[in-house]
Scaffold this active site. Structure first.
Site, short mmCIF file in Angstrom:
data_model
loop_
_atom_site.label_atom_id
_atom_site.label_comp_id
_atom_site.label_asym_id
_atom_site.label_seq_id
_atom_site.Cartn_x
_atom_site.Cartn_y
_atom_site.Cartn_z
CG HIS A 127 -24.95 -45.06 -5.12
ND1 HIS A 127 -25.73 -44.71 -4.06
CD2 HIS A 127 -24.83 -46.38 -5.11
CE1 HIS A 127 -26.06 -45.77 -3.42
NE2 HIS A 127 -25.53 -46.80 -4.02
NE ARG A 162 -20.88 -54.05 -12.60
CZ ARG A 162 -20.42 -53.68 -13.81
NH1 ARG A 162 -21.23 -53.08 -14.67
NH2 ARG A 162 -19.17 -53.91 -14.15
NE ARG A 196 -21.74 -59.01 -10.23
CZ ARG A 196 -20.84 -58.09 -10.53
NH1 ARG A 196 -19.75 -58.42 -11.20
NH2 ARG A 196 -21.02 -56.84 -10.20
CD GLU A 206 -15.38 -60.91 -10.77
OE1 GLU A 206 -15.53 -59.73 -11.09
OE2 GLU A 206 -15.99 -61.45 -9.83
CG ASN A 250 -14.03 -54.14 -15.00
OD1 ASN A 250 -13.53 -54.03 -16.11
ND2 ASN A 250 -15.30 -53.91 -14.76
CG ASP A 251 -12.94 -57.31 -9.55
OD1 ASP A 251 -12.32 -56.43 -8.93
OD2 ASP A 251 -14.17 -57.46 -9.47
NE ARG A 263 -13.02 -52.39 -10.41
CZ ARG A 263 -14.07 -53.20 -10.59
NH1 ARG A 263 -13.98 -54.47 -10.24
NH2 ARG A 263 -15.18 -52.76 -11.10
CB CYS A 269 -19.25 -59.33 -18.40
SG CYS A 269 -18.72 -60.00 -16.82
C1 PEP Z 1 -15.32 -57.19 -13.45
O1 PEP Z 1 -14.73 -57.30 -12.39
O2 PEP Z 1 -14.76 -57.14 -14.55
C2 PEP Z 1 -16.79 -57.10 -13.47
C3 PEP Z 1 -17.46 -57.13 -14.60
O3 PEP Z 1 -17.42 -56.92 -12.27
P1 PEP Z 1 -17.48 -55.53 -11.48
O4 PEP Z 1 -16.91 -54.48 -12.36
O5 PEP Z 1 -18.89 -55.31 -11.13
O6 PEP Z 1 -16.61 -55.82 -10.30
MG MG Z 2 -15.83 -57.78 -10.57
#
Ligand code: PEP
Ligand code: MG
Length: 755
Positions: free
Chosen positions: A363, A470, A506, A604, A627-628, A638, A675
């Site tokens: 958060h 998000r 999303r 992802e 990111n994922d 991560r 993204c």
């Molecule tokens: C990602 O995984 O790159 C993504 C944008 O989603 P989050 O960071 O919310 O998992």
């Molecule tokens: Mg993600």
């Protein structure tokens, strides 16, 4: 053996400082192994010499006086081999080096184990014996296990000293770096203000008592209140407990007497410690004494003392609550920062945040990104409780914290802070101009949002749409699932604020590290578990309600797009599309006219990369969550600072995956966006554009930098750069080649973000 090990480690853990910790180690290991000698040598990184730091059995005068070069003697040999050395007759070994000061000639057999922490040899733990014999396998494995366990403890003790600018030999050290994970971008220099969790003795920092008499009075009054509490409790329970059980309260009362804890605490306060710090010291030394006792009854007393300590501390902290003073440049540090803590600091004074626990999706990190406060999370090795008042550097771009900064490092970061400010101010005018390359290629830049607070910052920076809203964020800041009406209102705010620009919502992406307090998911492997679309397909009522809320919120605006997270198979998309259509017809049945929004799939998971061609046939767009995707392709958590060095979104495997998705979208004639954080990294954005991405969606803070860079470069140069780096097989090489090329083009302005 396990019990002995655990007990030694526990005792060492509660040691006040490194010398005490080392003394305990040598005493206990010698005792446990029944050898005549146990010593610890630590490697001084400055002089590159092993220094005898503690011994039981050798001449104690040699401690601190005897040292060996890092390739000298058997100690150097153990360190260089990074393996244990087990010798029956040490003196016969060619590497043996004799020191008269230690008196070690009497000892024939030698067993040394390296102490290694995060690949770094920190020292050598040695046992020796007069009798000529080979140490057996179980002794060897005991020493190896011991030194592996102690490495972390020693590293922690070393770090605790180094945050105050002192190495273990008392020599000055600077620029002590603690690795963590990025929470919110940017860098900051300021003074640490440590916020303590309520009544956690371990978390009490050292502080000098401002008024000794007042601290003593505070302590006495806290003890009196606890004494009264105990009395009340005992009376209240007298009808329910047996007299033997009630005797516990007498033990507590006795421990509260001056003769037990009281005097020791007061003496430490007289020595200058504040009451809380003095209490921590005394309680932890009593606790460690009790904990190593063989008698289980006495061992139990350790938890009584701890409990008592916590009770006194709770009253001390209540009395001292108003004490938090926030300096001009406050860096808030806590074991687990919460949004509430953030609210305690006047906004203009808060420059950075450091949390020992938590991750980039906690958060507080989400809030920090929305507010633009440089933040690092998961600084697990940080001896935070001892850091109040210290000068710190927070590098939110790389996820690093520096203590005891040298003048050069401070200058470097001050320069970065200044540059950043100048850059942001200088880039403000970019808001009005489109993101177009020098050869006329138009690259739409969108933003990622979650809170309403993100809206103003995003529009202020010229966002052309929302590539990722998000939706779990509004869910996370509630204490129950928001109702359809509440969700509708929240989504309407976002859609209206950006209208007519598109907003990509999303579907709820919980699980992994994103937990809802009111919907706990306990799993051994949360990132491979019930996450994202898997949860919402199993709970169609949640998915349908959310989709209806989105559709209703878009009435009359028609700028909604829906996106599905964590897709790993086509049937998940089929099911989700079926539910979206159902929600749409339900909304229509209620008499609302809303068009069916475009639907996209997030890429992802590696499986989705290999099925990108099939997936794009089913939906309107693909959006890569790098990111994922990086996490799953490289099998690197991560949010785990221990493996943060292995997490590279510029890894050749990630680039190849992105190319594959881009090709699938291009062939289908449908758009691809990115993204993940990678899209907001200016240098990476150049490659993504060259790959043919149609939209880059990022945090609002980085948008002007990406826009500036892309406006300075041509698409053909970007493509040439992509052709060059795609041939490279190593993520470090990709990074350095890309950065060097951009620097050579004179574009370093937005690349200097730390280190
Ligand atoms: C990602 O995984 O790159 C993504 C944008 O989603 P989050 O960071 O919310 O998992
Ligand atoms: Mg993600």
């Amino acid at each position: 053996m396990l019990n002995t090990l655990r007990r030694i480690v526990q005792e060492v853990n509660s040691a006040r400082d490194l010398p005490t910790a080392l003394d305990i180690i040598v005493q206990r290991v010698r005792g446990a192994m029944g050898t005549e000698v146990c010593s610890v040598y630590l490697l001084d990184p400055v002089s590159a010499r092993y220094v005898l730091m503690a011994t039981e059995g050798l001449n104690k005068d040699a401690v601190g006086a005897v040292s060996l070069a890092n390739n000298e003697g058997l100690i150097g040999f153990v360190g260089a081999r990074e393996e244990p050395v087990n010798l029956e007759d040490a003196a016969a070994h060619p590497k043996f080096r004799y020191f008269a000061e230690t008196g070690e000639e009497r000892f024939a057999s030698f067993l040394g184990a390296p102490i290694i922490h995060h690949r770094r040899v920190m020292g050598v733990l040695v046992v020796q014996q007069k009798e000529r014999r080979q140490f057996d396998e179980s002794e060897e494995s005991f020493l190896v296990t011991m030194s592996a366990q102690l490495a972390g403890v020693i590293a922690h003790a070393e770090a605790t000293g180094s945050i105050r600018g002192l190495g273990w030999g008392g020599e000055p050290v600077q620029d002590t770096r603690f690795d963590a994970v990025p929470g919110a971008p940017g860098v900051a220099i300021g003074q640490a203000v440590v916020i303590l969790p309520p009544a956690d003795l371990k978390a009490v920092p050292d502080k000098t008592a401002k008024d000794i008499d007042a601290e003593i009075a505070l302590f006495r009054s806290a003890v009196e209140t606890v004494r009264q509490d105990m009395q009340d409790l005992s009376t209240r329970l007298s009808t329910q407990l047996r007299p033997e059980e009630l005797a516990l309260f007498d033990v507590y009362q006795m421990m509260l007497d001056d003769a037990a804890l009281g005097n020791e605490v007061i003496n430490l306060i007289r020595g200058g410690q504040w009451a809380q710090g003095a209490l921590r010291e005394v309680v932890s030394s009593h606790v460690s004494r009790f904990e190593v006792m063989d008698d289980p009854y006495l061992r139990e007393r350790a938890s009584d003392v701890k409990d008592l300590g916590r009770r006194i501390l709770a009253y001390l902290q209540e009395a001292g609550k108003q004490e938090l003073v926030f300096p001009e440049h406050t860096i808030l540090v806590s074991e687990e920062l919460s949004p509430v803590m953030l609210g305690e600091v006047p906004k203009e004074k808060l420059v950075g945040l450091v949390s020992v626990l938590g991750s980039g999706s906690s958060h507080v990190a989400i809030l920090a990104r929305a507010m633009g406060i440089p933040t690092v999370m998961g600084a697990i090795d940080l001896p935070y409780a001892r850091m109040d008042g210290l000068e710190l550097i927070v590098d939110g771009n790389h996820g690093e914290v520096y203590a005891s900064p040298s003048p050069e490092l401070r200058r470097h970061y001050l320069e970065l802070v200044r540059e950043e400010l100048e850059l942001v101010q200088g880039l403000e005018k970019l808001k009005e101009v489109p993101c177009v390359t020098t050869d006329g290629h138009r690259m739409p830049l969108w933003v990622n949002t979650g809170l309403f607070a993100d809206v103003a910052r995003s529009l202020d920076r010229g966002a052309e749409g929302v590539g990722l809203y998000r939706t779990e964020v509004p869910f996370m800041i509630q204490d129950r699932f928001p109702s359809e009406k509440e969700q509708q209102a929240t989504y309407r705010e976002q859609l209206e604020a950006f209208h007519p620009l598109p907003v990509t919502m999303r579907s709820l992406d919980i699980g992994g590290d994103k937990a809802l307090t009111y919907f706990p998911i306990k799993e051994d492997n949360p990132f491979l578990g019930w996450r994202g679309i898997r949860v919402t397909l199993d709970h169609p009522e949640i998915f349908l309600l959310q989709t209806r809320a989105m559709l209703k919120a878009s009435r009359g605006l028609n700028n909604l797009r829906i996106m599905l997270p964590m897709i790993s198979s086509v049937y998940e998309v089929e099911e989700a599309l079926h539910l979206i259509h159902r929600a749409h017809s339900e909304v229509c049945d209620e008499g609302m006219v809303v068009p069916m929004p475009p639907v996209g799939v997030m890429i992802e998971v590696p499986a989705a990369v290999y099925q990108a061609r099939e997936l794009i046939q089913m939906v309107d767009f693909l959006s890569v969550g790098t990111n994922d995707l990086t996490q799953y392709l490289l099998a690197v958590d991560r949010n785990n600072p221990r493996v943060a060095d292995l997490y590279h979104s510029l890894h050749p495997a990630v680039l190849q995956a992105l190319l594959k998705v881009a090709a699938a979208c291009r062939d289908a004639g449908k758009p691809m966006s990115v993204c993940g954080e990678m899209a907001g990294d200016p240098a990476s954005a150049v490659l993504l554009m060259a790959m043919g991405c149609d939209v880059l969606s990022m945090n609002a803070t980085n948008l002007p930098k990406v826009k500036w860079l892309l406006r300075q470069i041509s698409l053909s140069d970007a493509k040439a750069l992509l052709d060059e780096v795609i041939e490279l097989d190593n993520p470090y090489l990709v990074h350095s080649t890309l950065h060097l090329a951009l620097r050579n083009m004179g574009l370093e302005k937005v690349l200097r973000q730390g280190r």
